[in-house]
Design an enzyme around this catalytic site. Structure first.
Site, PDB file in Angstrom:
ATOM      1  N   LEU A 426       0.821  -1.206   0.000  1.00 29.10           N
ATOM      2  CA  LEU A 426       0.000   0.000   0.000  1.00 29.10           C
ATOM      3  C   LEU A 426       0.859   1.261   0.000  1.00 29.10           C
ATOM      4  O   LEU A 426       0.501   2.271  -0.618  1.00 29.10           O
ATOM      5  CB  LEU A 426      -0.921   0.011   1.223  1.00 29.10           C
ATOM      6  CG  LEU A 426      -2.131  -0.917   1.183  1.00 29.10           C
ATOM      7  CD1 LEU A 426      -2.811  -0.959   2.551  1.00 29.10           C
ATOM      8  CD2 LEU A 426      -3.136  -0.462   0.122  1.00 29.10           C
ATOM      9  N   HIS A 427       1.980   1.217   0.689  1.00 25.79           N
ATOM     10  CA  HIS A 427       2.860   2.376   0.754  1.00 25.79           C
ATOM     11  C   HIS A 427       3.714   2.528  -0.498  1.00 25.79           C
ATOM     12  O   HIS A 427       4.437   3.522  -0.636  1.00 25.79           O
ATOM     13  CB  HIS A 427       3.780   2.279   1.983  1.00 25.79           C
ATOM     14  CG  HIS A 427       3.096   2.591   3.269  1.00 25.79           C
ATOM     15  ND1 HIS A 427       2.410   1.633   3.996  1.00 25.79           N
ATOM     16  CD2 HIS A 427       2.965   3.744   3.965  1.00 25.79           C
ATOM     17  CE1 HIS A 427       1.903   2.197   5.090  1.00 25.79           C
ATOM     18  NE2 HIS A 427       2.229   3.472   5.098  1.00 25.79           N
ATOM     19  N   GLY A 428       3.659   1.562  -1.410  1.00 25.55           N
ATOM     20  CA  GLY A 428       4.477   1.619  -2.610  1.00 25.55           C
ATOM     21  C   GLY A 428       5.691   0.729  -2.490  1.00 25.55           C
ATOM     22  O   GLY A 428       6.108   0.346  -1.409  1.00 25.55           O
TER      23      GLY A 428
END
Length: 544
Positions: A426-428
Site C-alpha cells: 500500500l505504501h508503494g
C-alpha cells in the site's frame, strides 16, 4: 598530531549530504585548487562508499566522525548551530504560515459537508463531497490528478462489472489485485518519480477505501449497494481524500447526521489542528536544531539517529492530527448501533413492535469522534506491538480486518507477514519502507511470543499488552521484577525505533523515495544493531 590542512577541513565540513554528481564536482574543484596527487588520492578515498583507516564513513545524512584520530581531526571543523532566535525566524515562522494556509484550504472544503447535511438532503451532501474532494485534489496535486483519475476509473469499472453486472462475490479480492498492479505499474513506469511520491499517500487512502468497500459488500456488511453519487462521495470525501484517515463506507455515511453540539465539534477541530501544528514545528525545526547540537557536542551516530527518528515520527504525527482535524471538520464519526431486541409481542403486533424497536435502536445510537494516532503510546511504548497498534489506528483496523483475520486461520506467523506485506504494498514498492515494515513484523511477532512465554513461566504481567486488573498472574505490574522487565522492553522498543527511523532523514533522496543503498548504509553505520537484537530475540524465544 600535525595541524589539519585547510582543504581537509573543507572536505570534512562539506562531505555530508552530497549526491554522486555533487561529489564528482567537488572532486574536480579540489583537484583544480590543489592539483597534488596526494590530495587527489585522499579525496578519492574519502569519497568512496566504504572508508577505512583514519577517515570517517559518510552518507546522505549528517556527517559524524569515527572514534580515534578522525574524531580529533573533525574536532577542528567549526560547527555553528543556529540559535533559538534564528530557528524561530527562519524555520518556525515560515512553517507556521505554510501549515495555516494548508489547514485553511482543507477546513473550508471539509466544513461544507456538515453545513449541507443540516439541510437534510442526502443526495446534495454526496454531490458536495464529490466536488469539494475534486477541488482539494486539484489544489494539492494540480495536473497530477490525472494519475488518481486513472486508478479511480479502473476501480469503478471493476466495481460495476464484477459486482453490479456479474454478481461475483469476490470484488474485494479483485479490487485488491487491481490496486497492487496499479501501484507496481506506477512505481516502474511513471517517468517522474517525484510526481508519484507526492500523490502516493492519497492513492493509498483511495485504495484502502476501494478494497474495504469490496470486502464489505462480499460479507454483506453493507446491505445496499452504493449508488453512483454515494460511491464517489465516499471516494472523494474532502475530510479523508488527501491526508486520510481511512474510514469505512458505513462510517462515511455518518456525514448525513450533523453533529449535535457545534461547540464540541469546533473544539475537537481546534484541538487536532493545534496538535498538528505543534508536531510539524517539532519535526521541521526543533528536531533539526537538536541534531545540529548533537553533532556539535557529542559527535555520535546514535544520538543523531535518535533525533532523526524523532523528526520522522513527529512528521507522521503531523499528518495524523491533520487528518483527524479534517475528518472531524467533515462531521464523520464512528457510529455504534446496537442490535434491535427480539419482539416480545404476538405476531399480530409484529409491524408495530418492529417500528418501536427500530425507534429504540436509533435513540441508542452513539457517535464518537475518530482518533487517528496516540503519540503518548508510541513515544513511551510498552512494546513494539503497541507502537504498531497506536501508530495509525484506522490503518491498524483496516489491516486487522481485511488482511490479518482473513489469513489467520491458516497460520499466525503467515498472517503477521501478510499484514506487513500488504502495508508495504500500500505504501508503494520502496525498499526502505518495506525493509522497516518487514523488520517490525518480525520484531513484533517474536517479542509478543517471548513475552507471552515469560508471562506464563514466571506468572508475571510482562506481556506485550497491559494486563487487566483481574489477571491471574502472581507478580503484578507494580512488582519490582515485573517493573524492571517492562521498563527494559520499553527502552528496547525506543532503541529499535531510533534505529529503524534513522534512515528517514532530510536528504534529497526523500523526495523520490529512499534508495536501498541509503537504507543499508545508514543501518551499517549503526552496526545493524536492531537486526542483531532481532536474532537474539528469536534465539531467546526458541530457547524458553
Amino acid at each position: 598530531m600535525n595541524a589539519i590542512p585547510e582543504s581537509r577541513q573543507l572536505l570534512y565540513q562539506y562531505l555530508a549530504g552530497l549526491e554522486s554528481d555533487e561529489r564528482e564536482a567537488f572532486v574536480e574543484q579540489m583537484q583544480a585548487q590543489y592539483g597534488d596527487d596526494k590530495w587527489m588520492e585522499t579525496i578519492e578515498e574519502a569519497l568512496s562508499s566504504h572508508m577505512d583507516g583514519e577517515y570517517s564513513e559518510y552518507d546522505d545524512g549528517a556527517y559524524i566522525p569515527d572514534d580515534g584520530d578522525s574524531a580529533e581531526m573533525a574536532s577542528n571543523v567549526e560547527v555553528n548551530p543556529v540559535s533559538l532566535n534564528e530557528m524561530a525566524v527562519n524555520c518556525m515562522t515560515p512553517t507556521f504560515h505554510q501549515v495555516i494556509k494548508l489547514m485553511t484550504q482543507s477546513l473550508m472544503l471539509a466544513m461544507l459537508l456538515p453545513s449541507v447535511a443540516a439541510l437534510g438532503n442526502a443526495h446534495l451532501v454526496h454531490l458536495t463531497s464529490v466536488f469539494a474532494g475534486l477541488a482539494l485534489y486539484y489544489l494539492f496535486f494540480s495536473s497530477s490528478i490525472v494519475h488518481m483519475g486513472a486508478y479511480l476509473l479502473i476501480a469503478y469499472v471493476a466495481f460495476v462489472l464484477f459486482h453490479v453486472k456479474l454478481k461475483i462475490r469476490r470484488i474485494g479480492l479483485i479490487t485488491a489485485l487491481l490496486s497492487f498492479i496499479y501501484v507496481a505499474a506506477s512505481e516502474t513506469m511513471l517517468p517522474d518519480r517525484k510526481v508519484w511520491h507526492q500523490i502516493r499517500g492519497a492513492v493509498m487512502i483511495c485504495m484502502m477505501k476501494q478494497i474495504s468497500l469490496g470486502f464489505d459488500l462480499d460479507s454483506d456488511s453493507i446491505v445496499k449497494t452504493p449508488s453512483l453519487v454515494e460511491y464517489f462521495g465516499y471516494v472523494f470525501c474532502p475530510g479523508t481524500c488527501i491526508f486520510g484517515p481511512w474510514v469505512s463506507f458505513n462510517t462515511y455515511m455518518t456525514v448525513l447526521t450533523p453533529p449535535k453540539s457545534h461547540v464540541l465539534w469546533l473544539a475537537r477541530v481546534v484541538k487536532s489542528g493545534s496538535m498538528a501544528l505543534t508536531a510539524v514545528l517539532v519535526s521541521n525545526c526543533i528536531s533539526q536544531w537538536i541534531i545540529q547540537y548533537l553533532v556539535a557536542i557529542y559527535r555520535s551516530r546514535w544520538s543523531v539517529a535518535f533525533a532523526t527518528a524523532l523528526s520522522f515520527r513527529f512528521s507522521h504525527y503531523f499528518v495524523c492530527f491533520l487528518s483527524e482535524m479534517s475528518v472531524t471538520a467533515a462531521g464523520i464519526r464512528r457510529c455504534e448501533r446496537p442490535s434491535p431486541p427480539p419482539p416480545a409481542s404476538a405476531p399480530a403486533d409484529k409491524n408495530q413492535n418492529s417500528s418501536e424497536n427500530n425507534a429504540l435502536v436509533e435513540k441508542a445510537v452513539t457517535y464518537d469522534w475518530l482518533t487517528v494516532s496516540r503519540p503518548s503510546m508510541t513515544e513511551l511504548p510498552r512494546s513494539l506491538v503497541e507502537v504498531v497498534v497506536f501508530w495509525n489506528l484506522p490503518m491498524h483496523e483496516w489491516l486487522k480486518t481485511y488482511v490479518f483475520r482473513i489469513v489467520r486461520p491458516y497460520s499466525n506467523f503467515a498472517a503477521v507477514l501478510m499484514t506487513y506485506l500488504a502495508s508495504s504494498l500500500l505504501h508503494g514498492f520502496n525498499f526502505q519502507l518495506s525493509a522497516v515494515l518487514l523488520s517490525l513484523g518480525v520484531l513484533t511477532y517474536f517479542e509478543h511470543g517471548l513475552r507471552r512465554r515469560l508471562a506464563r513461566i514466571f506468572s508475571a504481567c510482562v506481556e506485550s499488552r497491559k494486563c487487566s486488573s483481574e489477571c491471574s498472574h502472581q507478580h503484578k505490574a507494580d512488582s519490582p521484577a515485573t517493573l524492571l522487565a517492562n521498563v527494559s522492553f520499553t527502552l528496547l522498543a525506543m532503541w529499535n525505533l531510533a534505529y529503524l527511523g534513522a534512515g528517514f532523514d532530510s536528504s534529497e533522496s526523500h523526495a523520490e523515495g529512499y534508495s536501498m543503498r541509503h537504507t543499508l548504509t545508514t543501518w551499517r553505520q549503526l552496526g545493524f544493531g536492531s537486526h542483531i537484537a532481532t536474532f537474539v530475540l528469536i534465539f531467546c524465544y526458541l530457547s524458553v
